[in-house]
Design an enzyme around this catalytic site. Structure first.
Site, mmCIF file in Angstrom:
data_model
loop_
_atom_site.group_PDB
_atom_site.id
_atom_site.type_symbol
_atom_site.label_atom_id
_atom_site.label_comp_id
_atom_site.label_asym_id
_atom_site.label_seq_id
_atom_site.Cartn_x
_atom_site.Cartn_y
_atom_site.Cartn_z
ATOM 1 N N HIS A 273 -3.970 14.084 0.249
ATOM 2 C CA HIS A 273 -4.282 13.242 1.401
ATOM 3 C C HIS A 273 -3.173 13.315 2.446
ATOM 4 C CE1 HIS A 273 -5.567 9.877 3.840
ATOM 5 N NE2 HIS A 273 -4.420 9.268 3.629
ATOM 6 N N GLU B 1 -9.115 4.094 -3.052
ATOM 7 C CA GLU B 1 -7.850 3.808 -3.721
ATOM 8 C C GLU B 1 -8.087 3.054 -5.028
ATOM 9 O OE1 GLU B 1 -4.743 2.244 -1.262
ATOM 10 O OE2 GLU B 1 -5.536 3.139 0.579
ATOM 11 N N ARG C 271 0.037 16.416 12.879
ATOM 12 C CA ARG C 271 1.363 16.972 13.135
ATOM 13 C C ARG C 271 1.303 18.493 13.022
ATOM 14 N NH1 ARG C 271 2.451 12.382 10.084
ATOM 15 N NH2 ARG C 271 2.537 13.595 8.151
ATOM 16 N N THR D 47 -4.785 6.479 -0.301
ATOM 17 C CA THR D 47 -6.010 7.267 -0.405
ATOM 18 C C THR D 47 -5.877 8.367 -1.448
ATOM 19 O OG1 THR D 47 -6.413 6.850 1.938
ATOM 20 C CG2 THR D 47 -7.686 8.610 0.900
ATOM 21 N N ASP E 199 0.850 -1.183 0.000
ATOM 22 C CA ASP E 199 0.000 0.000 0.000
ATOM 23 C C ASP E 199 0.889 1.237 0.000
ATOM 24 O OD1 ASP E 199 -2.331 1.500 0.083
ATOM 25 O OD2 ASP E 199 -2.411 1.513 2.268
ATOM 26 N N LYS F 20 -5.131 -2.113 9.672
ATOM 27 C CA LYS F 20 -5.277 -2.283 8.226
ATOM 28 C C LYS F 20 -5.495 -3.735 7.801
ATOM 29 C CE LYS F 20 -4.154 1.993 6.728
ATOM 30 N NZ LYS F 20 -4.902 2.790 5.751
ATOM 31 N N ASP G 98 -9.367 0.367 1.052
ATOM 32 C CA ASP G 98 -8.450 0.003 2.128
ATOM 33 C C ASP G 98 -9.092 0.376 3.464
ATOM 34 O OD1 ASP G 98 -6.206 -0.777 3.523
ATOM 35 O OD2 ASP G 98 -5.114 1.084 3.150
ATOM 36 N N SER H 43 -9.517 -5.672 3.211
ATOM 37 C CA SER H 43 -9.548 -4.700 2.116
ATOM 38 C C SER H 43 -10.440 -5.288 1.024
ATOM 39 C CB SER H 43 -8.151 -4.435 1.552
ATOM 40 O OG SER H 43 -7.288 -3.892 2.542
#
Length: 415
Positions: free
Chosen positions: A133, A201, A142, A349, A126, A253, A233, A257
């Protein structure tokens, strides 16, 4: 080109497409197939009746297999020849159009087939290749002034994922359980995920095996890519935010999927090539490429609550990708990592600059701060139990439409 099979002008599966998949026919047997309009065509039967006998190298009936792997491993000289032959056979006044016996045996209505996973996937990767994104996530978690990490514009960031839990469209997904640490508690807690998300995706599929030590350059990459699927995903955001330091996603994750059942070839997407976004700073030599390597593919995401109607919540486009497929594969293999037939590589994404084009609930609701209101009055910050998420993808230009159909998955309660 015009087909003897009638279909609507907005069909994803025009004669310009000719995708490949695997189906259970009449609940009796499994085989490889293609689709024209709403007709599924059994390729094994066409082979048995001699319709592919002129194709050099196609010496066995690979269409009797339970996956496309054996077929796509034959390589593009053969797989492209098969696709072109099918196009020829489906045109008006073709030999096949007059062969009522073969049409009766090889053509099936949609409700007479069940689509299967199109390929066996040995390995799955991935990527994280949409700059919009990555910037959105960086702003949320952040420093908004330095949303992208220092490496992001220098290489296609990615991680190796779990292939065993990739499932075909229509397969229900259990809400995952795991550790989470809400901001208002001192210690982590265990339970069902409370922030379940989708990620819009696309993914590409490899048609060759390489040896350890070999690499695939950007100029060679397209010969190694058979085609593409839509890829959802699924992501457990609250599990992910606690577990991802320092090695990245794990339980958030690998629980599931979802992929669309039809593999659309790069050749079918050829008319929809478009220029890539400008990359600044200039990338290293092994990531440089020539020509148009992005594709203008429209994308939509819908949420449907139980017993409710579909709600369109996102409209995006694959052309937004900062890192293209050839760069992703070149980077993946530059260290000598070997690839295998059927390997699947997801884009990450796909988000555009407009908030309506964001490719996840994390972004659409900005981490739950701005809930989406559905047509029945319910609100969604993330995905609820018994919600069905559907993604659609298609390209259209100058009256030619080539699409992927859809991938859908329903979230059911945790076990």
């Amino acid at each position: 080109m015009k087909s003897f099979v009638e279909y609507s002008s907005d069909s994803d599966f025009s004669i310009h497409n000719i995708p490949f998949g695997v189906a259970v026919f009449n609940k009796e047997y499994i085989g490889c197939c293609t689709r024209i309009g709403d007709q599924i065509v059994d390729l094994a039967t066409l082979y048995d009746y001699g319709y592919f006998e002129e194709i050099e190298g196609l010496i066995d009936n690979v269409f009797e297999a339970y996956t496309l792997n054996e077929f796509i491993e034959l390589g593009k000289p053969i797989t492209n020849a098969v696709r072109q032959k099918i196009q020829e056979l489906l045109q008006e006044d073709s030999i096949l159009s007059k062969d009522e016996k073969t049409i009766e045996e090889a053509f099936y209505d949609l409700d007479k087939v069940k689509m299967m996973m199109p390929v066996h996937i040995p390995n799955y990767t991935d990527f994280y290749s949409s700059i919009e994104h990555a910037t959105n996530v960086g702003k949320m978690f952040r420093d908004p002034a330095n949303a992208l990490l220092p490496n992001w514009k220098h290489l296609p960031v990615g991680y190796h994922g779990r292939a065993s839990s990739i499932v075909v469209s229509g397969t229900e997904i259990n809400r995952p359980k795991g550790q989470m640490k809400p901001a208002d508690v001192e210690k982590p807690v265990f339970g069902p995920c409370k922030q379940l998300d989708f990620e819009l995706e696309m993914a590409f599929i490899i048609n060759k095996n390489t040896e350890m030590g070999e690499s695939i350059s950007t100029s060679e990459a397209e010969d190694a890519i058979f085609g593409m699927v839509i890829f959802n995903d699924w992501s457990a955001r609250d599990i992910q935010s606690w577990e991802y330091v320092p090695l990245g996603p794990f339980l958030a994750k690998n629980f599931g999927s979802s992929v669309s059942p039809w593999v659309v070839t790069l050749e079918a997407l050829e008319p929809f090539r478009t220029a890539s976004p400008e990359q600044d700073p200039e990338v290293l030599e092994y990531l440089q490429f020539e020509g148009d390597k992005n594709y203008d593919i429209n994308l939509e995401v819908y949420i449907q609550p139980e017993n409710g109607e579909q709600n369109l919540i996102s409209e995006s486009n694959y052309k937004h990708m900062y890192w293209n497929m050839t760069q992703q594969l070149a980077h993946h293999t530059v260290n000598g990592c070997n690839v295998e037939v059927g390997d699947m590589y997801a884009s990450g994404t796909i988000s555009g600059s407009d908030p309506k084009s964001f490719g996840s609930m994390l972004e659409l609701t900005w981490r739950g701060q701005n809930p989406i209101t559905l047509s029945n009055g319910e609100e969604r910050k993330f995905i609820n139990d018994n919600d069905t998420v559907t993604m659609k993808a298609w390209a259209e230009k100058d009256g030619v439409r080539v699409g992927f159909g859809e991938v859908n998955g329903k979230i059911i309660p945790a076990k």
